[in-house]
Enzyme design. Structure first.
Site, short mmCIF file in Angstrom:
data_model
loop_
_atom_site.label_atom_id
_atom_site.label_comp_id
_atom_site.label_asym_id
_atom_site.label_seq_id
_atom_site.Cartn_x
_atom_site.Cartn_y
_atom_site.Cartn_z
N TYR A 56 107.06 42.97 44.40
CA TYR A 56 105.90 43.11 43.51
C TYR A 56 104.88 44.12 44.06
O TYR A 56 104.19 44.78 43.29
CB TYR A 56 105.27 41.75 43.21
CG TYR A 56 106.11 40.97 42.22
CD1 TYR A 56 106.09 41.30 40.87
CD2 TYR A 56 106.96 39.97 42.62
CE1 TYR A 56 106.88 40.64 39.95
CE2 TYR A 56 107.77 39.29 41.72
CZ TYR A 56 107.72 39.63 40.38
OH TYR A 56 108.52 38.98 39.48
N ARG A 59 106.12 47.29 42.68
CA ARG A 59 105.81 47.42 41.24
C ARG A 59 104.32 47.76 41.07
O ARG A 59 103.95 48.58 40.24
CB ARG A 59 106.11 46.13 40.48
CG ARG A 59 107.47 45.53 40.68
CD ARG A 59 108.51 46.15 39.76
NE ARG A 59 108.99 47.40 40.28
CZ ARG A 59 109.72 47.55 41.41
NH1 ARG A 59 110.06 46.52 42.15
NH2 ARG A 59 110.13 48.74 41.80
N HIS A 109 102.44 36.74 30.66
CA HIS A 109 103.26 36.60 31.87
C HIS A 109 102.52 37.06 33.12
O HIS A 109 103.16 37.37 34.13
CB HIS A 109 104.58 37.38 31.70
CG HIS A 109 105.53 36.74 30.72
ND1 HIS A 109 106.63 37.39 30.23
CD2 HIS A 109 105.53 35.50 30.17
CE1 HIS A 109 107.28 36.57 29.39
NE2 HIS A 109 106.62 35.43 29.34
N THR A 177 110.86 44.45 22.81
CA THR A 177 111.26 43.25 23.54
C THR A 177 112.63 42.80 23.05
O THR A 177 112.93 42.86 21.86
CB THR A 177 110.21 42.13 23.46
OG1 THR A 177 110.71 40.95 24.10
CG2 THR A 177 109.82 41.80 22.04
P1 OAD Z 1 113.79 43.41 28.20
O1 OAD Z 1 114.16 44.35 29.29
O2 OAD Z 1 114.55 42.13 28.07
O3 OAD Z 1 113.93 44.15 26.80
C1 OAD Z 1 113.37 45.41 26.58
C2 OAD Z 1 113.73 45.83 25.16
O4 OAD Z 1 113.12 47.09 24.94
C3 OAD Z 1 115.24 46.02 24.93
O5 OAD Z 1 115.63 45.38 23.72
C4 OAD Z 1 115.39 47.54 24.81
O6 OAD Z 1 116.39 47.92 23.89
C5 OAD Z 1 114.03 47.95 24.30
N1 OAD Z 1 113.63 49.32 24.64
C6 OAD Z 1 113.95 50.06 25.73
N2 OAD Z 1 113.38 51.26 25.68
C7 OAD Z 1 112.65 51.31 24.54
C8 OAD Z 1 111.83 52.29 23.91
N3 OAD Z 1 111.62 53.49 24.46
N4 OAD Z 1 111.27 51.98 22.73
C9 OAD Z 1 111.46 50.77 22.14
N5 OAD Z 1 112.23 49.80 22.68
C10 OAD Z 1 112.81 50.06 23.86
O7 OAD Z 1 112.23 43.14 28.35
P2 OAD Z 1 111.32 42.00 27.71
O8 OAD Z 1 111.85 41.60 26.36
O9 OAD Z 1 109.93 42.44 27.81
O10 OAD Z 1 109.38 37.85 32.12
O11 OAD Z 1 111.58 40.82 28.72
C11 OAD Z 1 110.90 39.62 28.53
C12 OAD Z 1 110.58 38.96 29.82
O12 OAD Z 1 111.77 38.83 30.62
C13 OAD Z 1 109.67 39.74 30.73
O13 OAD Z 1 108.31 39.62 30.42
C14 OAD Z 1 109.95 39.16 32.07
C15 OAD Z 1 111.45 39.08 32.00
O14 OAD Z 1 112.03 38.15 32.75
C16 OAD Z 1 108.88 37.41 33.28
O15 OAD Z 1 108.84 38.07 34.29
C17 OAD Z 1 108.39 36.00 33.19
#
Ligand code: OAD
Length: 233
Positions: A56, A59, A109, A177
């Site tokens: 972290y 990050r 988060h 997401t």
């Molecule tokens: P993910 O990495 O699971 O998903 C990211 C999404 O963004 C995917 O569906 C990609 O296709 C999409 N993506 C990538 N590049 C993009 C772009 N340029 N424009 C639009 N979409 C794009 O991330 P999250 O859904 O945020 O939690 O993950 C949810 C949670 O899982 C996070 O907050 C984290 C993780 O574990 C914790 O740390 C508690």
């Protein structure tokens, strides 16, 4: 948009991808070279605090090298100009919404730039490293600050406020997401049940794509500014 007054926007890692922040579920299944369960769980922190703190810290340091992109800026413009209620609920722990100028932002988060003191339970703004065991500025205890990040198995922040906003929402928009992590992944079903319209913008259909009235597939940096222009015109 004539009937729309209250908007809730959920953002995820995809909105920051074009700024150079890694998403979680990349093609190799790793998050910046680590399995999520090795760095993003309370068990991982108990087992190997130095690894988790260093992860972290890296990050947090990376935030200094990235900038908000067109999608963050467009949402900040919407926040400034939308006359009704608006809430940006982000799953992201970066500060790119705020640096773009958005004000109505809630980090469900947690945030990289916050530290949580396990001695006094205080949260303090934090820009530096934690791996070296610094002292809490509130209580003076050293070595008991952890990243103020919601790990797997922990309760997301501010759920009461989020629930209240979802209940009042006329439009729910999900951006960047995967829809893999609850409770955020379930927001679309809640608002749909209550009658709100739903839109997703993502690089690919999310896991909950069928619950959205409309899916726009593409890059957030292209889709979000175009959508904000539509909404405000
Ligand atoms: P993910 O990495 O699971 O998903 C990211 C999404 O963004 C995917 O569906 C990609 O296709 C999409 N993506 C990538 N590049 C993009 C772009 N340029 N424009 C639009 N979409 C794009 O991330 P999250 O859904 O945020 O939690 O993950 C949810 C949670 O899982 C996070 O907050 C984290 C993780 O574990 C914790 O740390 C508690």
């Amino acid at each position: 948009m004539r009937d729309i007054r209250n908007i809730v926007i959920l953002t995820g890692a995809g909105i920051s991808a074009e700024s150079g922040v890694a998403t979680f579920r990349g093609p190799d299944g790793l998050w910046e070279g680590h399995r999520v369960e090795d760095v993003a769980t309370p068990e991982a922190f108990a087992r190997d605090p130095a690894l988790v703190q260093a992860f972290y810290d890296a990050r947090r340091a990376k935030l200094g090298t990235v900038e908000p992109n067109a999608a963050h800026k467009a949402l900040a413009r919407l926040d400034a100009e939308w006359p009704g209620e608006l809430l940006i609920v982000t799953q992201n722990v970066d500060d790119l919404h705020e640096r773009a100028g958005a004000r109505r932002v809630l980090h469900m988060h947690g945030e990289l730039k916050s530290a949580w003191c396990l001695a006094c339970d205080g949260r303090i703004a934090w820009e530096q490293t934690l791996a070296d065991g610094p002292s809490c500025v509130a209580c003076g205890e050293s070595g008991l600050l952890r990243p103020d990040i919601v790990w797997f198995g922990e309760m997301p922040y501010r759920m009461d406020e989020i629930d209240a906003a979802l209940r009042e929402a006329d439009l729910f928009v999900s951006i960047g997401t995967s829809g893999a992590v609850y409770p955020a992944a379930g927001f679309v079903q809640t608002v749909r049940y209550l009658g709100a319209r739903t839109l997703e913008m993502n690089l690919e259909p999310s896991q909950g794509s069928l619950f959205f009235d409309e899916s726009r597939i593409g890059r957030a940096g292209d889709l979000v500014p175009a959508w904000v222009e539509e909404v405000l015109s």
